[in-house]
Design a protein around this motif. Structure first.
Motif, short mmCIF file in Angstrom:
data_model
loop_
_atom_site.label_atom_id
_atom_site.label_comp_id
_atom_site.label_asym_id
_atom_site.label_seq_id
_atom_site.Cartn_x
_atom_site.Cartn_y
_atom_site.Cartn_z
N ALA A 69 45.95 -7.15 8.40
CA ALA A 69 45.45 -5.84 8.80
C ALA A 69 45.63 -5.59 10.30
O ALA A 69 46.12 -4.54 10.70
CB ALA A 69 43.98 -5.70 8.42
N SER A 70 45.28 -6.60 11.13
CA SER A 70 45.32 -6.37 12.57
C SER A 70 46.74 -6.14 13.07
O SER A 70 46.99 -5.22 13.85
CB SER A 70 44.72 -7.56 13.31
OG SER A 70 43.34 -7.60 13.08
N SER A 72 49.25 -5.04 11.36
CA SER A 72 49.74 -3.77 10.87
C SER A 72 49.12 -2.61 11.65
O SER A 72 49.78 -1.61 11.93
CB SER A 72 49.42 -3.65 9.38
OG SER A 72 50.01 -2.51 8.84
N TRP A 73 47.85 -2.76 12.03
CA TRP A 73 47.19 -1.71 12.79
C TRP A 73 47.85 -1.55 14.15
O TRP A 73 48.08 -0.44 14.63
CB TRP A 73 45.69 -1.99 12.95
CG TRP A 73 45.05 -1.09 13.96
CD1 TRP A 73 44.59 -1.43 15.19
CD2 TRP A 73 44.85 0.33 13.84
NE1 TRP A 73 44.11 -0.33 15.84
CE2 TRP A 73 44.25 0.77 15.05
CE3 TRP A 73 45.12 1.27 12.84
CZ2 TRP A 73 43.94 2.11 15.27
CZ3 TRP A 73 44.79 2.59 13.07
CH2 TRP A 73 44.20 3.00 14.27
#
Lengths: 326, 181
Positions: A69-70, A72-73
């Motif tokens: 997630a990180s 990709s963010w």
């Protein structure tokens, strides 16, 4: 909540939101209720257990991607910030100032630029200030800035033509990337060997070992694995690289050999033009579509032409600045 | 924990932190869904990025929604179908050029069915799931993996609430038999 009498089957339990939440939370939420339900209706315990078992089985096999997630963010954030903002009138003055500074910068760059050019039919080896070596194929040009090669300053070179790179590894820090600017494409490297082609707004990168990152315009960067090749088409990059079927197709020129991998004659003609500056004419246009696979010696033009005549069973006549295939 | 509806309103007002909150909250589920539909992690990643990029670019025009996850899952589903269509067009063009004749590729819907039946083969239950029709499988996935409500699933798949319930009943019935044997 339904009337307890309504719970007759596994389906009845699993389709009930209240029961579902209890099961999905590993009997965390609503636990009191369902415990006392079981005490009250012991006849339903077996069905409840069956329903819970099915629920557990269904919950398994969920592969989590939460760890990505990180990363990709951050990528998304970069994409959001890269979007051009609308210019405002008051920015005009500032823009002019920046333009002026840029042109000053440009002349500074001209003064500091170093470049090596290989002629038709000749290779040239370049040793860069950091110890990296670049073998330029015929009719190619490599340029760089003279005084920007200290550790941590980034290493930038510009390629027009084709070359085989052997890049020295300095550190893993992004500041020590070796970046090749090839038309609209940027190739970022830590330390590695690869072949890069950049002619007529077409780029092709073949990675022999190590790892390189390719980026173009605002598109998301792509990482190449050893043995993979990526070719652009009219300034846009494909989403995925492909495995090179014949690696020597991209590298054999460094050993004075040309490899063809189902190449048609018009492609070969283009290669001759790129490397020797000679136009090729086909007496019979049908020849153009012939397809060849194989390796031929290319120490010099005469050897190459001799080999092509044998391989293709054709006649090649040299006339001033052009070759006639018949 | 801030309510999702409030985060949604903050996003509509142009708050980038709200975008990040939604991203982090739903990333795992949405990516799993996109990968499941496309059977390709790279496409899945790209789909999620595109959906949130569009979300940000169009934040002023975003509607008020009854369920934020339903909106997001539906967006991911549509984006995945678009992405697969694009890929298909690219490969169709390639097939056309290389052979001179166009080989008719599967339709996207058929392709999704083929992809989905390939999943979940490992265990007995997974086998049973694979025998369900693709819509039933997708409902199972959304309900049991992503914990969405029947109403939300109906919105995502654009089918009637009652259809979701019926499908779920049938599916559980079939799976139950498998697990007993």
């Amino acid at each position: 909540m339904k009337d307890p009498v309504m719970y007759q089957s596994v389906e009845d339990f699993l389709e009930d939101d209240h029961f579902f939440e209890w099961g999905m939370s590993d009997q965390g939420s609503h636990n009191e209720f369902w415990q006392s339900f079981q005490d009250q209706y012991p006849g339903k315990v077996a069905i409840i257990e069956e329903a819970l078992l099915l629920l557990q089985e269904l919950k398994l096999e969920q592969s989590s991607h939460a760890d990505k997630a990180s990363q990709s963010w951050e990528k998304l954030q970069a994409r959001i910030n890269r979007k051009p903002k609308k210019p405002y009138p008051w920015l005009l003055a500032a823009s002019i100032t920046i333009l002026l500074m840029l042109s000053v910068g440009f002349s500074w760059w001209m003064i500091n630029a170093e470049s090596v050019k290989s002629g038709y039919g000749a290779m040239k080896e370049v040793i860069l200030p950091d110890g990296s070596t670049v073998l330029l194929r015929a009719n190619s040009e490599l340029s760089w800035k003279k005084n920007a090669w200290k550790k941590g300053e980034g290493r930038h070179v510009w390629l027009d033509g084709e070359a085989y790179f052997n890049v020295m590894h300095l550190s893993n820090s992004p500041e020590d990337y070796f970046i090749v600017h090839a038309g609209e494409m940027n190739v970022s490297v830590l330390g590695t060997s690869f072949n890069l082609f950049n002619r007529r707004n077409e780029q092709s990168v073949f990675l022999e070992e190590g790892s390189v990152q390719l980026s173009m315009n605002d598109e998301a960067p792509l990482i190449l694995q050893p043995g993979e090749v990526l070719s652009t088409e009219k300034g846009s990059m494909p989403d995925q690289a492909r495995k090179a079927t014949t690696p020597s197709f991209y590298t054999s020129w460094t050993q004075h050999k040309w490899t063809f991998d189902a190449s048609d004659l018009s492609t070969i003609a283009q290669q001759i033009k790129d490397n020797y500056g000679l136009e090729v004419e086909f007496e019979d246009s049908m020849i153009k579509n012939r397809v060849v696979t194989g390796t031929v010696p290319a120490n010099n033009l005469d050897v190459l032409l001799e080999a092509l005549q044998v391989l293709l069973d054709i006649d090649i006549v040299k006339e001033k600045e052009r070759l006639i295939f018949s | 924990m801030e309510a999702t509806a409030e985060i949604w309103d903050a996003l509509r007002a142009g708050n980038v932190n709200a975008l990040e909150k939604l991203f982090r909250k739903y990333f795992d589920g949405l990516l799993s869904y996109a990968i499941r539909l496309s059977q390709n992690e790279i496409i899945g990643q790209e789909v999620v990025q595109e959906v949130f990029l569009k979300l940000w670019e169009t934040h002023k025009r975003l509607p008020k929604v009854s369920s934020v996850p339903a909106f997001l899952y539906r967006a991911v589903r549509n984006q995945t179908i678009d992405e697969l269509r694009n890929q298909q067009k690219k490969s169709a063009r390639f097939v056309e050029i290389s052979n001179g004749t166009l080989v008719h590729p599967f339709s996207i819907e058929e392709d999704l069915i083929a992809r989905e039946t390939e999943v979940f083969r490992r265990q007995q239950l997974q086998k049973a799931i694979s025998l369900l029709n693709p819509l039933q499988q997708e409902i199972i996935f959304l309900r049991f993996y992503n914990q969405l409500s029947y109403q939300e699933i109906a919105e995502i798949l654009d089918i009637k609430y009652q259809t979701v319930r019926n499908y779920m009943s049938q599916s559980i019935g079939k799976l139950k038999k498998k697990i007993k044997k």
